[in-house]
Write a protein that holds these residues in place. Structure first.
Motif, mmCIF file in Angstrom:
data_model
loop_
_atom_site.group_PDB
_atom_site.id
_atom_site.type_symbol
_atom_site.label_atom_id
_atom_site.label_comp_id
_atom_site.label_asym_id
_atom_site.label_seq_id
_atom_site.Cartn_x
_atom_site.Cartn_y
_atom_site.Cartn_z
ATOM 1 N N ASP A 44 3.493 7.777 -7.954
ATOM 2 C CA ASP A 44 3.406 8.400 -6.636
ATOM 3 C C ASP A 44 3.895 7.422 -5.581
ATOM 4 O O ASP A 44 3.820 6.200 -5.758
ATOM 5 C CB ASP A 44 1.982 8.864 -6.323
ATOM 6 C CG ASP A 44 1.000 7.710 -6.232
ATOM 7 O OD1 ASP A 44 0.880 7.133 -5.136
ATOM 8 O OD2 ASP A 44 0.357 7.384 -7.242
ATOM 9 N N ILE A 45 4.417 7.992 -4.510
ATOM 10 C CA ILE A 45 4.869 7.220 -3.354
ATOM 11 C C ILE A 45 4.200 7.802 -2.125
ATOM 12 O O ILE A 45 4.287 9.003 -1.861
ATOM 13 C CB ILE A 45 6.403 7.284 -3.185
ATOM 14 C CG1 ILE A 45 7.111 6.700 -4.409
ATOM 15 C CG2 ILE A 45 6.835 6.545 -1.927
ATOM 16 C CD1 ILE A 45 8.608 6.873 -4.374
ATOM 17 N N ARG A 46 3.511 6.964 -1.373
ATOM 18 C CA ARG A 46 2.893 7.376 -0.108
ATOM 19 C C ARG A 46 3.336 6.381 0.955
ATOM 20 O O ARG A 46 3.061 5.186 0.837
ATOM 21 C CB ARG A 46 1.377 7.388 -0.227
ATOM 22 C CG ARG A 46 0.659 7.744 1.076
ATOM 23 C CD ARG A 46 0.978 9.164 1.515
ATOM 24 N NE ARG A 46 0.534 9.424 2.863
ATOM 25 C CZ ARG A 46 -0.637 9.973 3.176
ATOM 26 N NH1 ARG A 46 -1.492 10.275 2.226
ATOM 27 N NH2 ARG A 46 -0.955 10.202 4.432
ATOM 28 N N LEU A 47 4.034 6.870 1.952
ATOM 29 C CA LEU A 47 4.587 5.995 2.978
ATOM 30 C C LEU A 47 4.399 6.626 4.350
ATOM 31 O O LEU A 47 4.668 7.812 4.537
ATOM 32 C CB LEU A 47 6.078 5.771 2.718
ATOM 33 C CG LEU A 47 6.837 4.831 3.647
ATOM 34 C CD1 LEU A 47 6.332 3.408 3.486
ATOM 35 C CD2 LEU A 47 8.327 4.889 3.354
ATOM 36 N N ASP A 48 3.899 5.840 5.300
ATOM 37 C CA ASP A 48 3.766 6.267 6.689
ATOM 38 C C ASP A 48 4.484 5.252 7.565
ATOM 39 O O ASP A 48 4.162 4.055 7.521
ATOM 40 C CB ASP A 48 2.290 6.353 7.093
ATOM 41 C CG ASP A 48 1.577 7.504 6.401
ATOM 42 O OD1 ASP A 48 1.903 8.657 6.696
ATOM 43 O OD2 ASP A 48 0.706 7.231 5.569
ATOM 44 N N GLY A 49 5.437 5.717 8.324
ATOM 45 C CA GLY A 49 6.180 4.845 9.224
ATOM 46 C C GLY A 49 5.991 5.273 10.660
ATOM 47 O O GLY A 49 6.097 6.461 10.984
ATOM 48 N N THR A 50 5.678 4.318 11.537
ATOM 49 C CA THR A 50 5.480 4.592 12.962
ATOM 50 C C THR A 50 6.482 3.784 13.770
ATOM 51 O O THR A 50 6.514 2.562 13.661
ATOM 52 C CB THR A 50 4.049 4.213 13.393
ATOM 53 O OG1 THR A 50 3.117 4.933 12.581
ATOM 54 C CG2 THR A 50 3.815 4.564 14.851
ATOM 55 N N ARG A 51 7.325 4.496 14.523
ATOM 56 C CA ARG A 51 8.376 3.846 15.321
ATOM 57 C C ARG A 51 9.084 2.776 14.490
ATOM 58 O O ARG A 51 9.071 1.582 14.797
ATOM 59 C CB ARG A 51 7.803 3.270 16.610
ATOM 60 C CG ARG A 51 7.223 4.349 17.532
ATOM 61 C CD ARG A 51 7.033 3.849 18.936
ATOM 62 N NE ARG A 51 6.543 4.904 19.818
ATOM 63 C CZ ARG A 51 7.315 5.800 20.436
ATOM 64 N NH1 ARG A 51 8.619 5.772 20.249
ATOM 65 N NH2 ARG A 51 6.787 6.704 21.236
ATOM 66 N N ILE A 52 9.687 3.235 13.433
ATOM 67 C CA ILE A 52 10.262 2.363 12.407
ATOM 68 C C ILE A 52 11.321 1.446 13.011
ATOM 69 O O ILE A 52 12.266 1.907 13.654
ATOM 70 C CB ILE A 52 10.868 3.210 11.271
ATOM 71 C CG1 ILE A 52 9.766 4.056 10.623
ATOM 72 C CG2 ILE A 52 11.535 2.326 10.223
ATOM 73 C CD1 ILE A 52 10.275 5.091 9.666
ATOM 74 N N GLY A 53 11.142 0.170 12.779
ATOM 75 C CA GLY A 53 12.090 -0.825 13.276
ATOM 76 C C GLY A 53 12.245 -0.816 14.782
ATOM 77 O O GLY A 53 13.296 -1.191 15.299
ATOM 78 N N GLY A 54 11.207 -0.378 15.504
ATOM 79 C CA GLY A 54 11.280 -0.308 16.953
ATOM 80 C C GLY A 54 12.027 0.904 17.479
ATOM 81 O O GLY A 54 12.301 0.990 18.678
ATOM 82 N N SER A 55 12.344 1.857 16.599
ATOM 83 C CA SER A 55 13.088 3.048 17.006
ATOM 84 C C SER A 55 12.136 4.109 17.548
ATOM 85 O O SER A 55 10.930 3.894 17.666
ATOM 86 C CB SER A 55 13.850 3.621 15.806
ATOM 87 O OG SER A 55 12.955 4.205 14.878
ATOM 88 N N ALA A 56 12.664 5.278 17.847
ATOM 89 C CA ALA A 56 11.861 6.398 18.336
ATOM 90 C C ALA A 56 11.438 7.321 17.206
ATOM 91 O O ALA A 56 10.989 8.439 17.451
ATOM 92 C CB ALA A 56 12.661 7.190 19.368
#
Length: 198
Positions: A44-56
């Motif tokens: 399984d893969i579970r990933l949460d990204g918030t403002r990835i790499g400083g982007s929007a």
């Protein structure tokens, strides 16, 4: 994804990513001669990204897969493969966070009556209230595969308590339409209230 070799913050965390990659194996080996064996590797893969790499942009990934092989007492084997995508989407934020748009497989952030859907949700937020519209299709109920049999559309308004209060509350009202093969499945008004306190 969450660790770092030197004990400090990892590259992933510095770039707004958190999550896990899991690999498991289940083995059941019958010694009686009357039952059977089961081999089941899974991942399984579970990933949460918030403002990835400083982007929007944010991202959510929740994918789970397993392969089951069952051997019965007479030597026959039965194979079963399952791969399900529960979330796979990207969300755009405006600089002020007042506007958001999410595209992909998702849950409605405002309404429990809208479960998993493939589509788009657009949201406008103020400090004490917000509104949104959404539309998309429901996945297959058994294997969660992509399907266009059921489409749904809706709009909602939410009102919430001021920020920083010990007891928080939220009220949501929505109009929702669901259609199967071009015919009305259900059309309804949803009302939702939440209260959160110590």
């Amino acid at each position: 994804v969450t660790g770092a070799a030197n004990g400090g913050e990892s590259w992933a965390r510095r770039n707004g990513l958190r999550g896990r990659i899991g690999i498991r194996y289940l083995g059941v080996f019958d010694q009686s001669g009357f039952g059977g064996d089961v081999n089941e590797p899974s991942a399984d893969i579970r990933l949460d990204g918030t403002r990835i790499g400083g982007s929007a942009f944010d991202a959510q990934v929740d994918v789970r897969a397993r392969h089951t092989v069952q051997t019965v007492a007479d030597g026959r084997e039965f194979d079963d493969n399952q791969a399900r995508v529960y979330r796979l989407n990207s969300r755009w934020h405006s600089a002020s966070d007042r506007y958001q748009a999410t595209l992909g497989r998702q849950f409605s952030s405002a309404l429990a009556s809208i479960s998993t859907f493939d589509g788009v949700e657009a949201v406008y937020n103020q400090a004490r209230w917000g509104a949104g519209v959404f539309g998309g299709t429901q996945p297959e109920p058994v294997d969660y595969g992509f399907s266009t049999d059921i489409t749904e559309f809706g709009a909602y308004v939410r009102v919430r308590s001021p920020a920083g209060k010990t007891t928080r509350w939220e009220l949501v009202t929505a109009g929702i339409g669901s259609y199967q093969d071009g015919n009305i499945n259900r059309e309804y008004i949803a009302l939702l209230g939440r209260v959160m306190s110590p």
